[in-house]
Write an enzyme that holds these catalytic residues in place. Structure first.
Site, PDB file in Angstrom:
ATOM      1  N   HIS A 126      22.246   6.077   0.143  1.00  0.00           N
ATOM      2  CA  HIS A 126      22.056   7.528   0.213  1.00  0.00           C
ATOM      3  C   HIS A 126      23.233   8.108   0.970  1.00  0.00           C
ATOM      4  CE1 HIS A 126      20.485  11.488   0.765  1.00  0.00           C
ATOM      5  NE2 HIS A 126      19.509  11.194  -0.064  1.00  0.00           N
TER       6      HIS A 126
ATOM      7  N   GLU B 151      17.801  18.534  -7.520  1.00  0.00           N
ATOM      8  CA  GLU B 151      18.543  17.555  -6.719  1.00  0.00           C
ATOM      9  C   GLU B 151      19.743  17.056  -7.494  1.00  0.00           C
ATOM     10  OE1 GLU B 151      15.519  14.652  -5.615  1.00  0.00           O
ATOM     11  OE2 GLU B 151      15.155  15.836  -3.823  1.00  0.00           O
TER      12      GLU B 151
ATOM     13  N   LYS C  53       1.394  -5.325   5.034  1.00  0.00           N
ATOM     14  CA  LYS C  53       1.778  -6.065   6.241  1.00  0.00           C
ATOM     15  C   LYS C  53       1.794  -5.220   7.517  1.00  0.00           C
ATOM     16  CE  LYS C  53       6.767  -5.881   5.341  1.00  0.00           C
ATOM     17  NZ  LYS C  53       7.986  -6.685   5.246  1.00  0.00           N
TER      18      LYS C  53
ATOM     19  N   HIS D  52      19.486   2.680   0.645  1.00  0.00           N
ATOM     20  CA  HIS D  52      18.370   3.598   0.431  1.00  0.00           C
ATOM     21  C   HIS D  52      17.391   3.118  -0.626  1.00  0.00           C
ATOM     22  CE1 HIS D  52      16.307   7.394   0.338  1.00  0.00           C
ATOM     23  NE2 HIS D  52      16.644   7.627  -0.921  1.00  0.00           N
TER      24      HIS D  52
ATOM     25  N   GLY E 211      10.775  14.666  -3.570  1.00  0.00           N
ATOM     26  CA  GLY E 211       9.621  14.888  -4.404  1.00  0.00           C
ATOM     27  C   GLY E 211       9.566  13.995  -5.631  1.00  0.00           C
TER      28      GLY E 211
ATOM     29  N   SER F 144       0.824  -1.218   0.000  1.00  0.00           N
ATOM     30  CA  SER F 144       0.000   0.000   0.000  1.00  0.00           C
ATOM     31  C   SER F 144       0.855   1.264   0.000  1.00  0.00           C
ATOM     32  CB  SER F 144      -0.947  -0.011   1.205  1.00  0.00           C
ATOM     33  OG  SER F 144      -0.196  -0.051   2.402  1.00  0.00           O
TER      34      SER F 144
ATOM     35  N   GLN G 192      11.077  12.437   0.755  1.00  0.00           N
ATOM     36  CA  GLN G 192      11.157  13.856   1.125  1.00  0.00           C
ATOM     37  C   GLN G 192      11.208  14.752  -0.101  1.00  0.00           C
ATOM     38  OE1 GLN G 192      14.672  14.193   3.532  1.00  0.00           O
ATOM     39  NE2 GLN G 192      13.751  13.231   5.301  1.00  0.00           N
TER      40      GLN G 192
ATOM     41  N   ARG H  46      19.840   5.154  -9.885  1.00  0.00           N
ATOM     42  CA  ARG H  46      18.607   5.929 -10.028  1.00  0.00           C
ATOM     43  C   ARG H  46      18.892   7.411  -9.885  1.00  0.00           C
ATOM     44  NH1 ARG H  46      14.483   7.422  -5.431  1.00  0.00           N
ATOM     45  NH2 ARG H  46      16.483   7.454  -4.376  1.00  0.00           N
TER      46      ARG H  46
ATOM     47  N   ARG I 191      24.429  10.373  -6.585  1.00  0.00           N
ATOM     48  CA  ARG I 191      24.517   9.735  -5.258  1.00  0.00           C
ATOM     49  C   ARG I 191      25.661   8.750  -5.136  1.00  0.00           C
ATOM     50  NH1 ARG I 191      18.182   8.775  -3.995  1.00  0.00           N
ATOM     51  NH2 ARG I 191      17.857  10.966  -3.579  1.00  0.00           N
TER      52      ARG I 191
ATOM     53  N   LEU J 292       9.367   7.762  -7.416  1.00  0.00           N
ATOM     54  CA  LEU J 292       7.919   7.984  -7.276  1.00  0.00           C
ATOM     55  C   LEU J 292       7.310   8.103  -8.671  1.00  0.00           C
ATOM     56  CD1 LEU J 292       7.841  10.571  -4.315  1.00  0.00           C
ATOM     57  CD2 LEU J 292       7.228   8.157  -4.216  1.00  0.00           C
TER      58      LEU J 292
ATOM     59  N   GLU K 254       9.171   0.090  -6.407  1.00  0.00           N
ATOM     60  CA  GLU K 254      10.567  -0.230  -6.111  1.00  0.00           C
ATOM     61  C   GLU K 254      10.904  -1.714  -6.243  1.00  0.00           C
ATOM     62  OE1 GLU K 254      12.048   1.913  -2.746  1.00  0.00           O
ATOM     63  OE2 GLU K 254      13.911   0.765  -2.693  1.00  0.00           O
TER      64      GLU K 254
HETATM   65  C1  LIG Z   1      13.689   8.251   3.368  1.00  0.00           C
HETATM   66  C2  LIG Z   1      13.329   8.093   1.924  1.00  0.00           C
HETATM   67  C3  LIG Z   1      13.248   9.200   1.100  1.00  0.00           C
HETATM   68  C4  LIG Z   1      12.916   9.060  -0.253  1.00  0.00           C
HETATM   69  N1  LIG Z   1      12.773  10.182  -1.029  1.00  0.00           N
HETATM   70  C5  LIG Z   1      12.339  10.034  -2.307  1.00  0.00           C
HETATM   71  C6  LIG Z   1      12.042  11.168  -3.113  1.00  0.00           C
HETATM   72  O1  LIG Z   1      12.149  12.296  -2.672  1.00  0.00           O
HETATM   73  N2  LIG Z   1      11.624  10.966  -4.382  1.00  0.00           N
HETATM   74  C7  LIG Z   1      11.479   9.713  -4.926  1.00  0.00           C
HETATM   75  O2  LIG Z   1      11.097   9.589  -6.094  1.00  0.00           O
HETATM   76  N3  LIG Z   1      11.730   8.622  -4.169  1.00  0.00           N
HETATM   77  C8  LIG Z   1      12.136   8.745  -2.888  1.00  0.00           C
HETATM   78  N4  LIG Z   1      12.373   7.638  -2.136  1.00  0.00           N
HETATM   79  C9  LIG Z   1      12.111   6.321  -2.713  1.00  0.00           C
HETATM   80  C10 LIG Z   1      10.609   6.105  -2.795  1.00  0.00           C
HETATM   81  O3  LIG Z   1      10.021   6.568  -1.612  1.00  0.00           O
HETATM   82  C11 LIG Z   1      10.279   4.638  -2.977  1.00  0.00           C
HETATM   83  O4  LIG Z   1      11.045   4.076  -3.999  1.00  0.00           O
HETATM   84  C12 LIG Z   1       8.806   4.491  -3.342  1.00  0.00           C
HETATM   85  O5  LIG Z   1       8.010   5.167  -2.410  1.00  0.00           O
HETATM   86  C13 LIG Z   1       8.440   3.032  -3.394  1.00  0.00           C
HETATM   87  O6  LIG Z   1       7.060   2.937  -3.502  1.00  0.00           O
HETATM   88  P1  LIG Z   1       6.421   1.500  -3.554  1.00  0.00           P
HETATM   89  O7  LIG Z   1       4.952   1.694  -3.599  1.00  0.00           O
HETATM   90  O8  LIG Z   1       7.055   0.708  -4.611  1.00  0.00           O
HETATM   91  O9  LIG Z   1       6.870   0.796  -2.172  1.00  0.00           O
HETATM   92  P2  LIG Z   1       6.576   1.239  -0.675  1.00  0.00           P
HETATM   93  O10 LIG Z   1       6.127   2.626  -0.594  1.00  0.00           O
HETATM   94  O11 LIG Z   1       7.733   0.847   0.137  1.00  0.00           O
HETATM   95  O12 LIG Z   1       5.343   0.308  -0.292  1.00  0.00           O
HETATM   96  C14 LIG Z   1       5.527  -1.083  -0.151  1.00  0.00           C
HETATM   97  C15 LIG Z   1       4.305  -1.650   0.525  1.00  0.00           C
HETATM   98  O13 LIG Z   1       4.337  -3.077   0.479  1.00  0.00           O
HETATM   99  C16 LIG Z   1       3.993  -3.600   1.742  1.00  0.00           C
HETATM  100  N5  LIG Z   1       4.574  -4.932   1.846  1.00  0.00           N
HETATM  101  C17 LIG Z   1       5.871  -5.298   1.697  1.00  0.00           C
HETATM  102  N6  LIG Z   1       5.990  -6.626   1.858  1.00  0.00           N
HETATM  103  C18 LIG Z   1       4.755  -7.105   2.099  1.00  0.00           C
HETATM  104  C19 LIG Z   1       4.233  -8.399   2.367  1.00  0.00           C
HETATM  105  N7  LIG Z   1       4.986  -9.490   2.443  1.00  0.00           N
HETATM  106  N8  LIG Z   1       2.896  -8.531   2.570  1.00  0.00           N
HETATM  107  C20 LIG Z   1       2.089  -7.443   2.539  1.00  0.00           C
HETATM  108  N9  LIG Z   1       2.529  -6.203   2.306  1.00  0.00           N
HETATM  109  C21 LIG Z   1       3.839  -6.045   2.088  1.00  0.00           C
HETATM  110  C22 LIG Z   1       4.565  -2.580   2.706  1.00  0.00           C
HETATM  111  O14 LIG Z   1       4.017  -2.728   3.980  1.00  0.00           O
HETATM  112  C23 LIG Z   1       4.198  -1.288   1.994  1.00  0.00           C
HETATM  113  O15 LIG Z   1       2.857  -0.974   2.236  1.00  0.00           O
HETATM  114  C24 LIG Z   1      12.700   7.768  -0.784  1.00  0.00           C
HETATM  115  C25 LIG Z   1      12.790   6.647   0.043  1.00  0.00           C
HETATM  116  C26 LIG Z   1      13.102   6.798   1.398  1.00  0.00           C
HETATM  117  C27 LIG Z   1      13.179   5.583   2.262  1.00  0.00           C
END
Ligand SMILES: Cc1cc2nc3c(=O)[nH]c(=O)nc-3n(C[C@H](O)[C@H](O)[C@H](O)COP(=O)(O)OP(=O)(O)OC[C@H]3O[C@@H](n4cnc5c(N)ncnc54)[C@H](O)[C@@H]3O)c2cc1C
Length: 516
Positions: A241, A116, A36, A349, A50, A11, A48, A384, A288, A390, A373
């Site tokens: 990072h 950035e 989870k 990161h 964007g 989510s 953070q 990256r 990076r 995002l 991701e």
């Molecule tokens: C501190 C930080 C700063 C960042 N800043 C930026 C930024 O400024 N710009 C940018 O583009 N990116 C940034 N990133 C990277 C970016 O946030 C992520 O790559 C992106 O949000 C990933 O989105 P996602 O939906 O793929 O995964 P996530 O947002 O990590 O969501 C994964 C979901 O899967 C669920 N999940 C995992 N395993 C299971 C399982 N076995 N069963 C059920 N659910 C599960 C988790 O609970 C979570 O809800 C940053 C990351 C971090 C950590």
């Protein structure tokens, strides 16, 4: 058993965006999201900087963003994918705004675009320094308005259901039929049967002890897909990072965004020497990998535990407006950015690799899709570009939606067996899980970190085998619990990172091996 049209695992921005699109277009289809932790816990929530999107037609262009992405990816990006993602960006951003996400604007009402590391222009759309929090908030709100989405929090996906779980197996052509899911509140293992399954399960940061990722980032989706025989690629490209707030005890480290360096902060060693211009003419704004490797070298030279980010020359009032979250987090750690340097260290990161998908988000397993991701689209190549993740999640969530809108799944659903836990019992040995998690994280930090060597990687394989055998034995006899499954998944992820690192014979982007 639960039967659903589409099962979404995760989510964060990827899973929620896909679910909202599907639910809006097809009110008669039912979408089940399992996640989870709490519903908002995700890497997304902590983003953070964007979203990188070309919106300034005067100074910026798609071509410039494409070029910056290709340069960061160091020759390993898929150029067609880069072009598609960059040009789709503005449309996907507009949808987020329609769903209620707010982004900062200037006095004239134009987007306040940030810059950035690695970007040649100002193009990062943001909400103060809590962009991910705002995106997650808006998406969850929209999900709550859609009756045909069920969002099951504290439901842990254990394994994908494929032919491997049936007795008469045709494992030549593999399809996905849903997932076995642990309801963490009751301990029951539910069979969720679905026509299509979308993995949106995020990254792997926690495989390393120092990480900017929250505790959910254990690579579950990639490990599940690997066990289901999906193709996994580019796992050697773990992005560190450069500037996570230093914490002597390790664990999740607060991120000091790249945008702070974009705003003028400089890196110094403990004597005050500004070392980055020695490594790259872009100094602190180099990509990076270069900044992380440079800090790693400085730390190895000096034996220090951290370097420092100096913001003392910056306009503190403007800093507070741009980075209120960073300002208050530093303050909470008794760091006054007007007078003190911020201690920082590189931390794991972002994972550039993952589950291989085509431009429609299809994995190599039928009826299994991946975005965000956990996926490997070809956008990032060897590294990256900041704020492209995002964007990638938004674009691929849309592409899977678009594909499923035009192609209905026709596979006949087989009779799916329930989860079999005969012969297992509640483990009384939690210490085995804790101990092996610490061993794994130390192994990855010390042998498979920012700068690698063949010798350390080969030793890492041997050490990992010991951890693997101990945990497999436990897995066969213990009742399923989240900590055990996560550790098992992280062992799979470590194996993929190490073996794919050993296969890489040329240093590229974020990957550096002293023997190449
Ligand atoms: C501190 C930080 C700063 C960042 N800043 C930026 C930024 O400024 N710009 C940018 O583009 N990116 C940034 N990133 C990277 C970016 O946030 C992520 O790559 C992106 O949000 C990933 O989105 P996602 O939906 O793929 O995964 P996530 O947002 O990590 O969501 C994964 C979901 O899967 C669920 N999940 C995992 N395993 C299971 C399982 N076995 N069963 C059920 N659910 C599960 C988790 O609970 C979570 O809800 C940053 C990351 C971090 C950590």
């Amino acid at each position: 058993m639960i039967a659903t049209n589409v099962l979404v695992i995760g989510s964060g921005v990827a899973g929620l965006t896909f679910a909202v699109k599907m639910a809006e277009r097809f009110p008669e289809r039912h979408i089940t999201i399992v996640t989870k932790g709490d519903e908002d816990e995700s890497n997304t929530k902590y983003a953070q900087g964007g979203v990188a999107v070309v919106l300034d037609a005067e100074d910026d262009s798609f071509q410039k963003h494409i070029q910056d992405t290709l340069v960061a990816g160091d020759g390993l990006c898929d150029e067609a994918v880069v072009e598609m993602v960059v040009t789709e960006g503005p449309k996907r951003l507009k949808e987020l705004i329609v769903w209620g996400a707010n982004f900062d604007v200037d006095a004239e009402g134009n987007f306040d675009l940030g810059k950035e590391g690695g970007h040649s222009e100002y193009r990062v759309v943001h909400h103060k320094d809590i962009t991910g929090f705002e995106v997650e908030r808006a998406l969850l709100h929209r999900v709550s308005e859609l009756a045909n989405i069920s969002l099951l929090s504290h439901h842990f996906a254990i394994d994908l259901i494929t032919e491997h779980h049936f007795e008469s197996t045709d494992t030549e052509s593999i399809s996905c039929y849903g997932a076995y899911v642990l309801d963490e509140s009751t301990g029951a293992i539910i069979t969720i049967q679905s026509e299509s399954t979308v993995l949106a399960s995020g990254g792997i940061g926690r495989v390393y002890g120092h990480t900017t990722n929250p505790i959910i980032a254990t690579g579950d989706g990639i490990a599940m897909a690997y066990r289901a025989k999906a193709r996994i690629k580019d796992m050697e490209f773990v992005q560190f990072h450069p500037t996570a707030l230093y914490k002597a005890e390790g664990g999740t480290s607060f991120l000091i965004s790249e945008a702070v360096r974009g705003f003028g902060a400089v890196l110094r060693d403990k004597k005050g020497y500004r070392f980055m211009p020695e490594y790259d003419q872009r100094a602190e704004l180099a990509s990076r990998d270069i900044v992380s490797q440079s800090i790693d070298r400085e730390l190895k030279k000096s034996g220090d535990s951290c370097v420092y980010l100096d913001c003392t020359h910056l306009d503190v009032e403007a800093f507070k407006i741009h980075f209120p979250n960073i300002y208050s987090n530093c303050k909470a750690q008794h760091i006054n950015i007007e007078t003190d340097w911020i201690p920082v260290v590189p931390a794991s990161h972002y994972l550039c690799g993952g589950i291989v998908v085509d431009s429609k988000g299809r994995t190599t397993v039928a009826n299994l899709y991946a975005c965000g991701e956990c996926s490997n689209t070809g956008l990032h190549g060897a590294n990256r570009l900041a704020s492209n993740s995002l964007l990638e999640a938004l674009v691929y969530a849309h592409n899977i939606f678009d594909f499923l809108s035009k192609n209905s799944t026709t596979t006949e659903l087989p009779n799916i067996p329930d989860w079999n836990d005969d012969g297992t019992g509640i483990t009384k040995e939690h210490i085995l899980i804790q101990h092996n998690l610490k061993r794994l994280q130390a192994l990855m930090r010390d042998y498979v970190g920012i700068v690698r060597s063949d010798d350390r990687l080969k030793k890492a394989i041997k050490h990992l085998d010991l951890i693997y055998n101990e945990i497999e034995e436990l897995y066969k006899t213990a009742k399923i619990n989240t900590a055990l499954c996560e550790l098992r998944n992280m062992i799979n992820i470590a194996h993929l990172i190490i073996s794919q690192s050993l296969n890489r014979t040329e240093n590229k982007g974020g990957y550096f091996n002293i023997d190449n």
